[in-house]
Write a protein that holds these residues in place. Sequence first.
Motif, PDB file in Angstrom:
ATOM      1  N   LEU A 193     -64.889 -18.523 -54.770  1.00  0.00           N
ATOM      2  CA  LEU A 193     -66.112 -19.101 -55.340  1.00  0.00           C
ATOM      3  C   LEU A 193     -66.474 -20.385 -54.604  1.00  0.00           C
ATOM      4  O   LEU A 193     -65.590 -21.115 -54.148  1.00  0.00           O
ATOM      5  N   LYS A 194     -67.790 -20.661 -54.510  1.00  0.00           N
ATOM      6  CA  LYS A 194     -68.260 -21.852 -53.823  1.00  0.00           C
ATOM      7  C   LYS A 194     -69.279 -22.589 -54.682  1.00  0.00           C
ATOM      8  O   LYS A 194     -69.968 -21.969 -55.515  1.00  0.00           O
ATOM      9  N   VAL A 195     -69.352 -23.905 -54.481  1.00  0.00           N
ATOM     10  CA  VAL A 195     -70.363 -24.689 -55.186  1.00  0.00           C
ATOM     11  C   VAL A 195     -71.743 -24.168 -54.815  1.00  0.00           C
ATOM     12  O   VAL A 195     -72.040 -23.955 -53.639  1.00  0.00           O
ATOM     13  N   GLY A 196     -72.575 -23.935 -55.842  1.00  0.00           N
ATOM     14  CA  GLY A 196     -73.909 -23.384 -55.623  1.00  0.00           C
ATOM     15  C   GLY A 196     -74.010 -21.915 -55.956  1.00  0.00           C
ATOM     16  O   GLY A 196     -75.131 -21.383 -56.091  1.00  0.00           O
ATOM     17  N   ASP A 197     -72.873 -21.226 -56.094  1.00  0.00           N
ATOM     18  CA  ASP A 197     -72.912 -19.813 -56.491  1.00  0.00           C
ATOM     19  C   ASP A 197     -73.530 -19.678 -57.875  1.00  0.00           C
ATOM     20  O   ASP A 197     -73.199 -20.446 -58.791  1.00  0.00           O
ATOM     21  N   LYS A 198     -74.423 -18.706 -58.036  1.00  0.00           N
ATOM     22  CA  LYS A 198     -75.059 -18.435 -59.330  1.00  0.00           C
ATOM     23  C   LYS A 198     -74.407 -17.217 -59.956  1.00  0.00           C
ATOM     24  O   LYS A 198     -74.379 -16.146 -59.352  1.00  0.00           O
ATOM     25  N   LEU A 199     -73.883 -17.414 -61.167  1.00  0.00           N
ATOM     26  CA  LEU A 199     -73.155 -16.340 -61.843  1.00  0.00           C
ATOM     27  C   LEU A 199     -74.131 -15.338 -62.453  1.00  0.00           C
ATOM     28  O   LEU A 199     -75.101 -15.719 -63.101  1.00  0.00           O
ATOM     29  N   GLN A 200     -73.848 -14.048 -62.229  1.00  0.00           N
ATOM     30  CA  GLN A 200     -74.750 -13.005 -62.719  1.00  0.00           C
ATOM     31  C   GLN A 200     -74.112 -12.105 -63.768  1.00  0.00           C
ATOM     32  O   GLN A 200     -74.695 -11.872 -64.827  1.00  0.00           O
ATOM     33  N   ALA A 201     -72.909 -11.583 -63.469  1.00  0.00           N
ATOM     34  CA  ALA A 201     -72.308 -10.614 -64.382  1.00  0.00           C
ATOM     35  C   ALA A 201     -70.791 -10.627 -64.233  1.00  0.00           C
ATOM     36  O   ALA A 201     -70.251 -11.073 -63.219  1.00  0.00           O
ATOM     37  N   VAL A 202     -70.111 -10.140 -65.279  1.00  0.00           N
ATOM     38  CA  VAL A 202     -68.653  -9.980 -65.258  1.00  0.00           C
ATOM     39  C   VAL A 202     -68.313  -8.561 -65.681  1.00  0.00           C
ATOM     40  O   VAL A 202     -68.771  -8.106 -66.742  1.00  0.00           O
ATOM     41  N   ASN A 203     -67.570  -7.880 -64.831  1.00  0.00           N
ATOM     42  CA  ASN A 203     -67.188  -6.491 -65.101  1.00  0.00           C
ATOM     43  C   ASN A 203     -68.411  -5.630 -65.440  1.00  0.00           C
ATOM     44  O   ASN A 203     -68.375  -4.777 -66.322  1.00  0.00           O
ATOM     45  N   GLY A 204     -69.518  -5.922 -64.758  1.00  0.00           N
ATOM     46  CA  GLY A 204     -70.730  -5.127 -64.927  1.00  0.00           C
ATOM     47  C   GLY A 204     -71.604  -5.541 -66.090  1.00  0.00           C
ATOM     48  O   GLY A 204     -72.680  -4.970 -66.287  1.00  0.00           O
ATOM     49  N   VAL A 205     -71.205  -6.540 -66.869  1.00  0.00           N
ATOM     50  CA  VAL A 205     -71.979  -6.991 -68.036  1.00  0.00           C
ATOM     51  C   VAL A 205     -72.678  -8.295 -67.664  1.00  0.00           C
ATOM     52  O   VAL A 205     -72.027  -9.257 -67.237  1.00  0.00           O
ATOM     53  N   MET A 206     -74.009  -8.344 -67.834  1.00  0.00           N
ATOM     54  CA  MET A 206     -74.785  -9.525 -67.465  1.00  0.00           C
ATOM     55  C   MET A 206     -74.383 -10.735 -68.321  1.00  0.00           C
ATOM     56  O   MET A 206     -74.152 -10.613 -69.527  1.00  0.00           O
ATOM     57  N   LEU A 207     -74.310 -11.892 -67.681  1.00  0.00           N
ATOM     58  CA  LEU A 207     -74.027 -13.140 -68.389  1.00  0.00           C
ATOM     59  C   LEU A 207     -75.331 -13.772 -68.868  1.00  0.00           C
ATOM     60  O   LEU A 207     -76.322 -13.792 -68.130  1.00  0.00           O
ATOM     61  N   ARG A 208     -75.304 -14.324 -70.080  1.00  0.00           N
ATOM     62  CA  ARG A 208     -76.503 -14.940 -70.647  1.00  0.00           C
ATOM     63  C   ARG A 208     -76.449 -16.456 -70.634  1.00  0.00           C
ATOM     64  O   ARG A 208     -77.490 -17.114 -70.659  1.00  0.00           O
ATOM     65  N   SER A 209     -75.244 -17.023 -70.604  1.00  0.00           N
ATOM     66  CA  SER A 209     -75.130 -18.476 -70.640  1.00  0.00           C
ATOM     67  C   SER A 209     -73.784 -18.894 -70.064  1.00  0.00           C
ATOM     68  O   SER A 209     -72.849 -18.092 -69.973  1.00  0.00           O
TER      69      SER A 209
END
Length: 447
Positions: free
Chosen positions: A233-249
């Motif tokens: 992981l790097k500073v600036g990475d935008k988190l999208q999903a975990v194990n195929g499930v979208m992240l909301r917050s």
Amino acid sequence: MLTLLAFLAAIGLLVTFHELGHYWVAKLCGVRVLRFSIGFGSPLLRFRPKETEWVVCPIPLGGYVKMLDEREGFVDPAERSRAFNNQHVLKRMAIVVAGPLANLLLAVFLYWGVIAQGVPQLRPLVGTVIEQTPAAAAGFKEGDRILSVAGDKVASWQDVRLSIVEAAMSAPRVAMEVQDASGARKQRTIDAGPFGEKAQQALQQGDPGLSPARFLLEVGALEEKGVAAKAGLKVGDKLQAVNGVMLRSWEEWVHLVRNSPGKDLTLRVEREGKSLDIKLRPQAVTQNDEVVGRIGVGPVPDRAWSGKLAFTQHYNAIGAFAAAWAKTGETAWMSVKFLGNMLIGRASLNNLSGPLTIANVAGQTAREGLTPYLEFLALISVSIGVLNLLPIPVLDGGHLMYYVAELVRGKPVSERAQLLGQKIGFILLASLMAFAMLNDFSRLFGG
């Protein structure tokens, strides 16, 4: 070193002001003061400009004013009228109560100095609702504006926390009125009971699982050699999903990591406009007797939201003094209520703090700047004032209790009764200090 210096400066100021209260009123009442000591033990520094010896001792956990007293040694007949024990009971009461009142007065002036600068505040807007907490169960949503707590209107996040603390001391459920994002007013009731003792303690500290802060789903900081950094992981990475499930917050992501110690996770992130998958396994660590996952990553604050939260409340000199007076009174009353609830079992002894925690907070606030440090000093000054007014023998309040009894009975309390009271008071204070020290070690060293 800063922590030590901040602690010594705090104790020195607060103890000196407390003892000066006793000293000033004793002199006004015509009592001869033999010694004014800051600290305990063999004197490191001493000087005697007139009849009073002023000393500084190496153990910085208190101080005392020694007055001429026939019960403690021979008194020249010419000086008997200046002995403390020969003063009218009302004078003795005034001398005893002067120390705690000096601490409360000092708190007023400290708060005045803080408030006169303009008080940075946060609007009572909910930025984050932590999952699986009393607040989440009560139905709080991000964007809710808190209007009142237990019937008391609130204008800032500080008001919210203080009102929650006060309400939680009286009842296990706290009713709150909010205005949701659509503008509708709704009632939400926080009940920490079903969540166990830790949640109830957190509620009594003003934390039901709500935060004014809001964070973006973006990596803002990485712990060197932490799980996240090692995984790529790097500073600036935008988190999208975990194990195929979208992240909301971001809070949802934190909750997922904490509940996945030692489990494999596949995190999808956006980096420079492209999506990629990163595999990681949260490290299992123990926090407060609970095993949780940790990866060593921090978020990026939502600066647009932060701009909506922050405002500065300004006062003129008179208004600032009135606010400081009210603040001191509210803090003192809350301290009294906490101690009362602790005695009847409604507040946990785990909330007690000792010198180690005080020193730690002194250092933290000193690093943050003069204003936080002054607020810390004011809070501790109020605590010292309230504690010393408790009707416990060996404290000022215990002596005051004896003098009130003397005023009612028309004669002093017997020396035997006073000696017994001193022993009981010492045991009680020693027990409270032991609990406080255990809590200090638990907080600071994870015991």
